[in-house]
Design a protein around this motif. Structure first.
Motif, short mmCIF file in Angstrom:
data_model
loop_
_atom_site.label_atom_id
_atom_site.label_comp_id
_atom_site.label_asym_id
_atom_site.label_seq_id
_atom_site.Cartn_x
_atom_site.Cartn_y
_atom_site.Cartn_z
N GLN A 59 1.26 -21.82 18.06
CA GLN A 59 -0.40 -21.60 18.31
C GLN A 59 -0.61 -23.02 19.16
O GLN A 59 -0.30 -23.99 18.74
CB GLN A 59 -0.78 -21.59 16.83
CG GLN A 59 -2.32 -21.04 16.99
CD GLN A 59 -2.49 -19.76 16.54
OE1 GLN A 59 -3.27 -18.90 17.13
NE2 GLN A 59 -1.86 -19.26 15.52
N LYS A 60 -1.34 -22.55 20.16
CA LYS A 60 -1.69 -23.87 21.02
C LYS A 60 -3.16 -24.29 20.56
O LYS A 60 -3.84 -23.27 19.70
CB LYS A 60 -1.79 -23.25 22.37
CG LYS A 60 -0.50 -22.99 23.14
CD LYS A 60 -0.73 -22.81 24.60
CE LYS A 60 -1.81 -21.45 24.90
NZ LYS A 60 -1.96 -21.22 26.29
N GLU A 61 -3.60 -25.21 20.87
CA GLU A 61 -4.95 -25.84 20.56
C GLU A 61 -5.29 -25.36 19.29
O GLU A 61 -6.18 -24.54 18.97
CB GLU A 61 -5.75 -25.09 21.52
CG GLU A 61 -5.54 -25.69 23.08
CD GLU A 61 -6.17 -24.70 24.14
OE1 GLU A 61 -5.94 -24.77 25.40
OE2 GLU A 61 -6.75 -23.88 23.55
N VAL A 62 -4.71 -25.95 18.26
CA VAL A 62 -5.19 -25.92 16.85
C VAL A 62 -6.08 -26.96 16.46
O VAL A 62 -6.15 -28.04 16.79
CB VAL A 62 -4.04 -25.65 15.85
CG1 VAL A 62 -3.24 -24.39 16.31
CG2 VAL A 62 -3.27 -26.99 15.87
N ASP A 63 -6.97 -26.67 15.50
CA ASP A 63 -7.80 -27.74 15.07
C ASP A 63 -7.81 -27.89 13.44
O ASP A 63 -6.96 -27.19 12.83
CB ASP A 63 -9.32 -27.45 15.38
CG ASP A 63 -9.72 -26.05 14.79
OD1 ASP A 63 -10.60 -25.49 15.29
OD2 ASP A 63 -8.79 -25.50 14.10
N GLN A 64 -8.37 -28.82 12.91
CA GLN A 64 -8.28 -29.25 11.28
C GLN A 64 -8.41 -28.06 10.74
O GLN A 64 -7.67 -27.94 9.68
CB GLN A 64 -9.39 -30.10 11.20
CG GLN A 64 -9.36 -30.86 9.77
CD GLN A 64 -7.92 -31.29 9.48
OE1 GLN A 64 -7.32 -31.93 10.50
NE2 GLN A 64 -7.46 -31.18 8.16
N GLU A 65 -9.38 -26.94 10.92
CA GLU A 65 -9.45 -25.71 10.27
C GLU A 65 -8.22 -25.09 10.20
O GLU A 65 -7.76 -24.49 8.91
CB GLU A 65 -10.39 -24.92 10.94
CG GLU A 65 -10.95 -23.55 10.16
CD GLU A 65 -11.66 -22.67 10.96
OE1 GLU A 65 -11.58 -22.93 12.13
OE2 GLU A 65 -12.32 -21.76 10.27
N TYR A 66 -7.32 -24.91 11.18
CA TYR A 66 -6.20 -24.22 11.09
C TYR A 66 -5.22 -24.78 10.10
O TYR A 66 -4.75 -24.18 9.06
CB TYR A 66 -5.60 -24.52 12.51
CG TYR A 66 -3.85 -23.86 12.78
CD1 TYR A 66 -2.72 -24.91 12.40
CD2 TYR A 66 -3.81 -22.49 12.69
CE1 TYR A 66 -1.62 -24.33 12.85
CE2 TYR A 66 -2.75 -22.27 12.98
CZ TYR A 66 -1.52 -22.95 12.98
OH TYR A 66 -0.22 -22.63 13.14
N LEU A 69 -6.71 -24.15 6.49
CA LEU A 69 -6.39 -22.57 6.20
C LEU A 69 -4.90 -22.64 5.62
O LEU A 69 -4.66 -21.67 4.37
CB LEU A 69 -6.42 -21.68 7.33
CG LEU A 69 -8.01 -21.37 7.76
CD1 LEU A 69 -7.91 -20.45 8.90
CD2 LEU A 69 -8.60 -20.68 6.56
N PHE A 70 -4.06 -23.18 6.39
CA PHE A 70 -2.76 -22.98 5.75
C PHE A 70 -2.27 -23.56 4.37
O PHE A 70 -1.83 -23.31 3.50
CB PHE A 70 -1.68 -23.69 6.95
CG PHE A 70 -1.36 -22.92 7.67
CD1 PHE A 70 -2.18 -22.51 8.76
CD2 PHE A 70 -0.17 -22.12 7.70
CE1 PHE A 70 -1.86 -21.57 9.98
CE2 PHE A 70 0.41 -21.31 8.73
CZ PHE A 70 -0.60 -21.01 9.66
N ASN A 72 -4.77 -24.09 2.10
CA ASN A 72 -5.30 -23.15 1.04
C ASN A 72 -4.68 -22.15 0.63
O ASN A 72 -4.51 -21.81 -0.50
CB ASN A 72 -6.72 -22.83 1.78
CG ASN A 72 -7.83 -23.77 1.88
OD1 ASN A 72 -7.77 -24.62 1.03
ND2 ASN A 72 -8.77 -23.54 2.51
#
Lengths: 173, 116
Positions: A59-66, A69-70, A72
């Protein structure tokens, strides 16, 4: 001997078998740490044997939320290679990161686009380089040599882009 | 791209449908996952990668929008009017499909009952 190095089989071709190998090594106490040598090798470090399992997402360009989620969902981030290969580890039995076939297939479309473009561009450069060599071989040997070097480099880039691209295309079926 | 135009036509994948519905009111990633799991009694689980990529697609298609919160790490999502429209259209479409199937199943049931 506290480190082990696995040759990267190419994430386009052999992701599943690589993950299986990583899981088996983890059971023996060899834990994945990171890529080395620009991704040629995967470094494993000696630790506690565990039946925790690994997974990888591209996955390109991921952020802290990514990563949140994992986490969690039980998947701890191990490392990221090339800014887009994300390796995670979770207790055995944790649900898979892709739960529907459609988004799972799309996982590869990013990389497929990149390798496709790379193969195309390097392919064109390769053809131009060959043409350059043919036309200047007798008249301008210096240009021919330059053409040869460019051609050689673009051939290598082409192979590294074309083979994964074919693998991803084939995977789609 | 085929995926986007399916969204534009109001056809949602199961995952997109569930996610869109769970952000009719403001919601965030982890709660979206939980809401879906709790409501469907753990029958439907959405993996983090599926969730993330679908949220991205819905954002790009302007079906949902991000809202700021005090916590930088938590991103809130809410359905947009366009997303609401598409959700309604897809509910109608699915209701029609269900009515259609039920019609023939009931017909068949009646036919077999009459034979007995």
């Amino acid at each position: 001997m506290n480190n082990k190095y696995l040759i990267n089989p190419g994430l386009a071709f052999a992701e599943d078998s690589l993950i299986k190998r990583l899981n088996t090594y983890a059971q023996k106490g060899w834990l994945l740490e990171k890529f080395t040598c620009g991704g040629t090798f995967l470094k494993l470090v000696k630790g506690q044997p565990t039946d925790a399992i690994y997974c990888m997402d591209s996955q390109k360009e991921v952020d802290q939320e990514y990563f949140q989620l994992f986490e969690n969902a039980g998947w701890k981030h191990v490392f990221t290679g090339y800014d887009m290969y994300h390796f995670f580890q979770a207790p055995k039995g944790t649900a898979t990161i892709y739960t529907d076939p459609i988004t799972a297939k799309e996982k590869h479309s990013d990389i497929q686009a990149i390798t496709g473009k790379g193969a195309f561009i390097s392919g064109i450069i390769l053809i131009l380089a060959i043409l350059l060599q043919i036309t200047t071989l007798n008249t301008l040997p210096l240009l021919a040599t330059i053409g040869f070097i460019i051609g050689f480099i673009s051939l290598i880039v082409f192979i590294f882009c074309f083979m994964p691209w074919v693998a991803y295309k084939w995977k789609k079926h | 791209m085929a995926r986007k135009s399916a969204l534009e036509e109001g056809i949602l994948t199961d995952v997109a449908f569930y996610i869109l519905a769970s952000v009719v009111n403001k919601n965030h990633g982890y709660m979206i996952m939980k809401d879906i799991q709790d409501f469907t009694n753990n029958q439907i689980t959405i993996g983090p990668a599926s969730l993330y990529t679908t949220l991205k697609k819905l954002l790009e298609a302007d079906c949902i929008e991000r809202h700021k919160t005090n916590d930088e790490n938590i991103k809130l999502y809410k359905i947009t009017p366009k997303g609401h429209n598409i959700l309604q259209k897809d509910i109608q479409r699915k209701e029609q499909m269900i009515a259609f199937a039920r019609h023939f199943i009931n017909e068949h049931k009646e036919a077999t009952n009459n034979e007995q």
